[in-house]
Design a protein around this motif. Structure first.
Motif, PDB file in Angstrom:
ATOM      1  N   GLU A  99       0.825  -1.209   0.000  1.00 34.95           N
ATOM      2  CA  GLU A  99       0.000   0.000   0.000  1.00 34.95           C
ATOM      3  C   GLU A  99       0.860   1.261   0.000  1.00 34.95           C
ATOM      4  O   GLU A  99       0.597   2.208  -0.741  1.00 34.95           O
ATOM      5  CB  GLU A  99      -0.926  -0.006   1.218  1.00 34.95           C
ATOM      6  CG  GLU A  99      -2.035  -1.042   1.137  1.00 34.95           C
ATOM      7  CD  GLU A  99      -3.037  -0.923   2.260  1.00 34.95           C
ATOM      8  OE1 GLU A  99      -4.246  -0.936   1.970  1.00 34.95           O
ATOM      9  OE2 GLU A  99      -2.603  -0.828   3.430  1.00 34.95           O
ATOM     10  N   GLN A 102       2.480   1.958  -3.464  1.00 34.09           N
ATOM     11  CA  GLN A 102       1.604   2.484  -4.513  1.00 34.09           C
ATOM     12  C   GLN A 102       0.910   3.786  -4.121  1.00 34.09           C
ATOM     13  O   GLN A 102       0.642   4.629  -4.972  1.00 34.09           O
ATOM     14  CB  GLN A 102       0.567   1.430  -4.891  1.00 34.09           C
ATOM     15  CG  GLN A 102       1.178   0.154  -5.468  1.00 34.09           C
ATOM     16  CD  GLN A 102       0.126  -0.866  -5.839  1.00 34.09           C
ATOM     17  OE1 GLN A 102      -0.851  -0.562  -6.517  1.00 34.09           O
ATOM     18  NE2 GLN A 102       0.310  -2.106  -5.388  1.00 34.09           N
ATOM     19  N   LYS A 103       0.617   3.923  -2.824  1.00 36.02           N
ATOM     20  CA  LYS A 103      -0.057   5.125  -2.320  1.00 36.02           C
ATOM     21  C   LYS A 103       0.681   5.655  -1.092  1.00 36.02           C
ATOM     22  O   LYS A 103       0.220   5.530   0.051  1.00 36.02           O
ATOM     23  CB  LYS A 103      -1.520   4.810  -1.958  1.00 36.02           C
ATOM     24  CG  LYS A 103      -2.376   4.301  -3.108  1.00 36.02           C
ATOM     25  CD  LYS A 103      -2.635   5.410  -4.125  1.00 36.02           C
ATOM     26  CE  LYS A 103      -3.561   4.911  -5.234  1.00 36.02           C
ATOM     27  NZ  LYS A 103      -3.824   5.965  -6.247  1.00 36.02           N
ATOM     28  N   LYS A 108      -3.308   3.577   1.570  1.00 31.72           N
ATOM     29  CA  LYS A 108      -4.459   2.687   1.383  1.00 31.72           C
ATOM     30  C   LYS A 108      -4.692   2.435  -0.105  1.00 31.72           C
ATOM     31  O   LYS A 108      -4.533   3.328  -0.935  1.00 31.72           O
ATOM     32  CB  LYS A 108      -5.734   3.308   1.985  1.00 31.72           C
ATOM     33  CG  LYS A 108      -5.781   3.306   3.503  1.00 31.72           C
ATOM     34  CD  LYS A 108      -5.970   1.909   4.060  1.00 31.72           C
ATOM     35  CE  LYS A 108      -6.116   1.925   5.569  1.00 31.72           C
ATOM     36  NZ  LYS A 108      -6.236   0.547   6.123  1.00 31.72           N
ATOM     37  N   LEU A 109      -5.062   1.192  -0.399  1.00 30.67           N
ATOM     38  CA  LEU A 109      -5.439   0.829  -1.756  1.00 30.67           C
ATOM     39  C   LEU A 109      -6.930   0.538  -1.801  1.00 30.67           C
ATOM     40  O   LEU A 109      -7.516   0.076  -0.815  1.00 30.67           O
ATOM     41  CB  LEU A 109      -4.663  -0.405  -2.218  1.00 30.67           C
ATOM     42  CG  LEU A 109      -3.153  -0.244  -2.410  1.00 30.67           C
ATOM     43  CD1 LEU A 109      -2.524  -1.590  -2.748  1.00 30.67           C
ATOM     44  CD2 LEU A 109      -2.849   0.773  -3.499  1.00 30.67           C
ATOM     45  N   PHE A 110      -7.531   0.779  -2.976  1.00 28.83           N
ATOM     46  CA  PHE A 110      -8.966   0.546  -3.129  1.00 28.83           C
ATOM     47  C   PHE A 110      -9.232  -0.173  -4.450  1.00 28.83           C
ATOM     48  O   PHE A 110      -8.396  -0.197  -5.351  1.00 28.83           O
ATOM     49  CB  PHE A 110      -9.730   1.885  -3.099  1.00 28.83           C
ATOM     50  CG  PHE A 110      -9.530   2.669  -1.844  1.00 28.83           C
ATOM     51  CD1 PHE A 110     -10.293   2.406  -0.717  1.00 28.83           C
ATOM     52  CD2 PHE A 110      -8.556   3.652  -1.790  1.00 28.83           C
ATOM     53  CE1 PHE A 110     -10.103   3.124   0.453  1.00 28.83           C
ATOM     54  CE2 PHE A 110      -8.362   4.376  -0.628  1.00 28.83           C
ATOM     55  CZ  PHE A 110      -9.131   4.117   0.501  1.00 28.83           C
ATOM     56  N   ALA A 113      -6.909  -2.443  -7.426  1.00 30.70           N
ATOM     57  CA  ALA A 113      -5.537  -2.397  -6.914  1.00 30.70           C
ATOM     58  C   ALA A 113      -5.434  -3.116  -5.575  1.00 30.70           C
ATOM     59  O   ALA A 113      -4.471  -3.857  -5.317  1.00 30.70           O
ATOM     60  CB  ALA A 113      -5.068  -0.952  -6.773  1.00 30.70           C
ATOM     61  N   ARG A 114      -6.432  -2.917  -4.704  1.00 36.04           N
ATOM     62  CA  ARG A 114      -6.427  -3.592  -3.402  1.00 36.04           C
ATOM     63  C   ARG A 114      -6.622  -5.103  -3.570  1.00 36.04           C
ATOM     64  O   ARG A 114      -5.976  -5.899  -2.893  1.00 36.04           O
ATOM     65  CB  ARG A 114      -7.518  -3.012  -2.509  1.00 36.04           C
ATOM     66  CG  ARG A 114      -7.585  -3.648  -1.117  1.00 36.04           C
ATOM     67  CD  ARG A 114      -8.626  -2.985  -0.240  1.00 36.04           C
ATOM     68  NE  ARG A 114      -8.725  -3.652   1.056  1.00 36.04           N
ATOM     69  CZ  ARG A 114      -7.915  -3.426   2.084  1.00 36.04           C
ATOM     70  NH1 ARG A 114      -6.930  -2.547   1.972  1.00 36.04           N
ATOM     71  NH2 ARG A 114      -8.083  -4.068   3.226  1.00 36.04           N
ATOM     72  N   ALA A 117      -3.387  -6.612  -4.715  1.00 39.96           N
ATOM     73  CA  ALA A 117      -2.402  -6.609  -3.633  1.00 39.96           C
ATOM     74  C   ALA A 117      -2.714  -7.707  -2.623  1.00 39.96           C
ATOM     75  O   ALA A 117      -1.808  -8.407  -2.147  1.00 39.96           O
ATOM     76  CB  ALA A 117      -2.380  -5.242  -2.948  1.00 39.96           C
TER      77      ALA A 117
END
Length: 261
Positions: A99, A102-103, A108-110, A113-114, A117
């Motif tokens: 996370e 990338q962010k 946090k990823l959503f 993408a989440r 991951a």
């Protein structure tokens, strides 16, 4: 060209010389174990590979280029003490690195993408035998399981170099043996280049493809800090060497037990 090249490397802190004139060439995918007396600079060398410390003199090259000056995703590290986040579950601990990569601002990823991951996280937890503990907190894990988690945190980032600073020193012998098997399997699967500091010579022979011995070749009793350690032996280790060393140490241990009895 070597993957990692060390040329005439020195590390000094003021008047104290810790390492002097290190020379080394390492191919990608090698497993180097580092042994030597306490205080001879093994962990300092590991910090230089990580980017926490810079050399005083000489060159440290990665693929022919100067080593990055700051730690990055291409270099993972596992310490003797379990470097996990107590306020995150096992799954969240392993997810965090992906996370932040990338962010970096939100952490946090959503959405898709989440999902992608988490698929990587779950595959890594399965590889280290922690799938059943994915939603547990670190304090609910044994020492060996916490170290599995620390390894998963590093390897999920697919580092090119994995640095291990006495990662199994605090574990019981049985758990330690299990961790040896796990580490060797993951190393063979990933092809990661590994540098591992250990005080256990048997462990160094069993795990490594090369054994690097750090020691001082020059000493001044009136000025102990005047000279640093260097690599005094660089021993390639084949499967025959591992078997021979294991048999010899087992024989010595059995003799010692018989004498004690």
């Amino acid at each position: 060209m070597s993957f990692i090249t060390v040329k005439n490397l020195w590390k000094e802190y003021g008047d104290q010389i810790v390492l002097e004139n290190l020379n080394l060439e390492v191919k990608q995918g090698e497993f180097c174990t580092l042994v030597g007396a306490s205080g001879c600079g093994k962990s300092t060398f590991l910090k230089m590979l990580l980017g926490q410390e810079s050399q005083s003199r000489g060159e440290l090259l990665l693929d022919g280029e100067t080593f990055p000056r700051e730690p990055d995703r291409h270099r993972g590290i596992v310490f003797q003490r379990y470097s996990v986040f107590p306020h995150l579950t096992v799954r969240q601990n392993v997810l965090l690195g992906l996370e932040l990569e990338q962010k970096p601002l939100l952490g946090k990823l959503f959405g898709q993408a989440r999902k992608e991951a988490l698929e990587k996280v779950d595959a890594m937890l399965d590889s280290v035998g922690l799938s059943a503990s994915a939603h547990k907190w670190p304090h609910e894990l044994s020492g060996g399981m916490q170290q599995r988690l620390a390894i998963a945190q590093s390897l999920v980032m697919r580092p090119r170099v994995l640095l291990l600073d006495e990662p199994f020193g605090a574990l019981d012998p049985g758990i330690r043996a299990d961790m040896h098997g796990l580490l060797l399997r993951l190393w063979r699967e990933t092809g990661t280049t590994i540098f591992m500091v250990t005080h256990d010579l048997r462990e160094g022979f069993y795990l490594g493809t090369r054994l690097l011995v750090f020691d001082k070749v020059r000493n001044d009793p009136h000025d102990p800090q005047a000279f640093g350690a260097t690599i005094t032996y660089d021993l390639p280790i084949g499967e025959t060497d591992k078997a021979l060393f294991t048999n010899i140490t087992a024989s010595v241990s059995e003799t010692a037990r018989n004498q004690a009895a």
